[in-house]
Design an enzyme around this catalytic site. Structure first.
Site, short mmCIF file in Angstrom:
data_model
loop_
_atom_site.label_atom_id
_atom_site.label_comp_id
_atom_site.label_asym_id
_atom_site.label_seq_id
_atom_site.Cartn_x
_atom_site.Cartn_y
_atom_site.Cartn_z
N ARG A 1 0.82 -1.11 0.07
CA ARG A 1 0.14 -0.21 -0.21
C ARG A 1 0.90 1.23 -0.04
O ARG A 1 1.93 1.05 0.47
CB ARG A 1 -0.99 -0.13 1.30
N ASN A 59 -2.55 0.81 -4.39
CA ASN A 59 -3.77 0.70 -3.62
C ASN A 59 -4.59 -0.25 -4.50
O ASN A 59 -5.16 0.25 -5.51
CB ASN A 59 -4.44 2.09 -3.62
N LYS A 62 -7.54 -0.96 -3.82
CA LYS A 62 -9.03 -0.51 -3.79
C LYS A 62 -9.05 0.53 -5.11
O LYS A 62 -10.32 0.76 -5.25
CB LYS A 62 -9.55 0.01 -2.72
N ASN A 90 -0.98 -13.56 1.94
CA ASN A 90 -1.73 -14.21 3.00
C ASN A 90 -2.76 -13.48 3.59
O ASN A 90 -3.26 -13.16 4.93
CB ASN A 90 -0.54 -14.28 4.17
N PHE A 91 -3.37 -12.81 2.59
CA PHE A 91 -4.53 -12.20 3.29
C PHE A 91 -5.61 -12.89 3.81
O PHE A 91 -5.71 -14.28 3.55
CB PHE A 91 -5.40 -11.28 1.84
N ASP A 105 5.78 -19.22 11.77
CA ASP A 105 6.05 -18.44 10.84
C ASP A 105 7.06 -18.70 9.84
O ASP A 105 7.05 -19.23 8.53
CB ASP A 105 6.40 -16.76 11.16
#
Length: 381
Positions: A37, A74, A76, A97-98, A170
């Protein structure tokens, strides 16, 4: 030439598991572009350890994002998303990994991306899979360590559950993710089709515990017994396995014939000559060994034990490790530099191929540092 040169990876992943996989791919030659972002970048940039930052990003971020590029977009915004889709059309691999549902809203599911690039390898990391009641729960390292039973394998029994001092869930998940991606590359080479690769933190950390879980599942559900003797190192191994204090530090003893070790150390273990007692009575055995080993320094015992073929090693802290000759001889550290000339010392890839050590001089990028170059190469023609 590095083995993965020519591969283009778009990394939508954040924090540790996905980016640690991207780090390994980059170290082996892949071109890894982080899709972040604008302005703030991915969330790990602000996730600090001991409040350490370099060029406005956390030192933690720098440890797992060296040798990558950054493209700020972005997702979006329709125009930014269209540019990202153009990158996807030219990529070999994308990773994310959303949470389940996020890529559906953006319009970048596996099926969506296949329509853009039929040969894409699409990698997904979740906490607990993408279906069922756990799908939307937070997949965080400490939570997964705790949920998986791993915290009952370290320390002494009287301490209760003890988490590892590393983000093992992780990092091991990142390793498994790389294995899956490399397997997918081979499958794509045979089929010419895109491949979906999925791994979860929970499945990964359970696989890491295959030894302990197999023992549990085939031993009547008996839980691990860590014992309460100082230096206990493994819930399922017999004496002498563990760490022992010496006059000048600590000594690690691996597995070995206890009767022979008793002779070499000149200690009386006459009550424990039968192998079947070495686990059941390991606390008492370790106490006897400890009383002897603390009377001399580590070097004294190492010379005696090694000369008799017994496995042992001095226990080092990071300062002692850093001063050992093998750190330089094996080139285990490397220096990376950012665009402003600031340098950091970090580790290198542990993999060697045909005797070649893989290093990288490029530090983690700033947010959007490579937008112009990426646009010129891929989007402005």
């Amino acid at each position: 030439m590095k083995p993965l040169e020519g591969l283009l990876v778009l990394e939508f992943a954040q924090f540790l598991a996905g980016p640690s996989a991207g780090l390994k791919l980059a170290d082996l030659g892949a071109r890894v572009i982080k899709i972040e972002r604008p302005v703030k970048g991915e969330a790990c940039r602000q996730l600090s350890i001991k409040d350490l930052f370099v060029d406005e990003s956390s030192l933690l971020f720098h440890t797992i994002n060296r040798n990558k590029e950054s493209y700020a977009a972005n997702l979006k915004d329709p125009e930014d998303l269209e540019q990202v889709k153009k990158l996807i059309a030219k990529a070999d691999i994308i990773t994310h990994n959303f949470r389940p549902g996020v890529m559906e809203k953006i319009g970048l599911t596996f099926q969506d991306v296949l329509a853009i690039n039929p040969k894409i390898i699409y990698g997904v990391i979740t906490g607990y899979g993408d279906k069922g009641p756990w799908a939307n729960k937070p997949g965080q390292d400490l939570l997964v360590q705790s949920l998986s039973g791993l915290t009952w394998l370290s320390g002494k029994s009287m301490q209760g559950p003890v988490p590892f001092g590393l983000a093992v869930a992780d990092l091991m998940c990142g390793n498994h993710f790389v294995q899956g991606i490399l397997a997918a590359l081979l499958k794509r080479a045979k089929s010419g089709k895109g491949v979906l690769v999925e791994v979860s933190l929970l499945e990964s950390i359970l696989d890491v515990q295959f030894e302990a879980l197999t023992i549990f599942l085939n031993n009547g559900g008996v839980l691990a017994d860590r014992g309460n003797v100082r230096g206990s190192a493994h819930a399922f191994l017999s004496a002498p396995y563990g760490i022992y204090e010496t006059q000048d530090g600590y000594l690690a003893l691996a597995m070995g014939d206890l009767n022979f070790m008793a002779k070499v150390l000149d200690v009386d273990l006459g009550e424990y000559t039968e192998k079947k007692t070495w686990f059941k009575e390991r606390a008492a055995i370790r106490e006897i060994l400890s009383e002897k080993i603390i009377t001399k320094d580590s070097g004294y015992w190492i010379e005696i034990l090694r000369s008799n073929g017994l496995w042992c090693e001095k226990v080092l802290d990071y300062n002692q490790l850093n001063n050992r000759a093998f750190m330089g001889e094996l080139k285990l550290k490397q220096e990376v530099k950012n665009v402003e000339g600031e340098t950091l010392i970090t580790t290198r890839s542990p993999i060697q191929i045909d005797g070649h050590i893989f290093t990288s001089a490029k530090a983690a990028p700033k947010v959007g540092e490579d937008n112009e170059a990426i646009c010129n190469q891929f989007l402005n023609n």
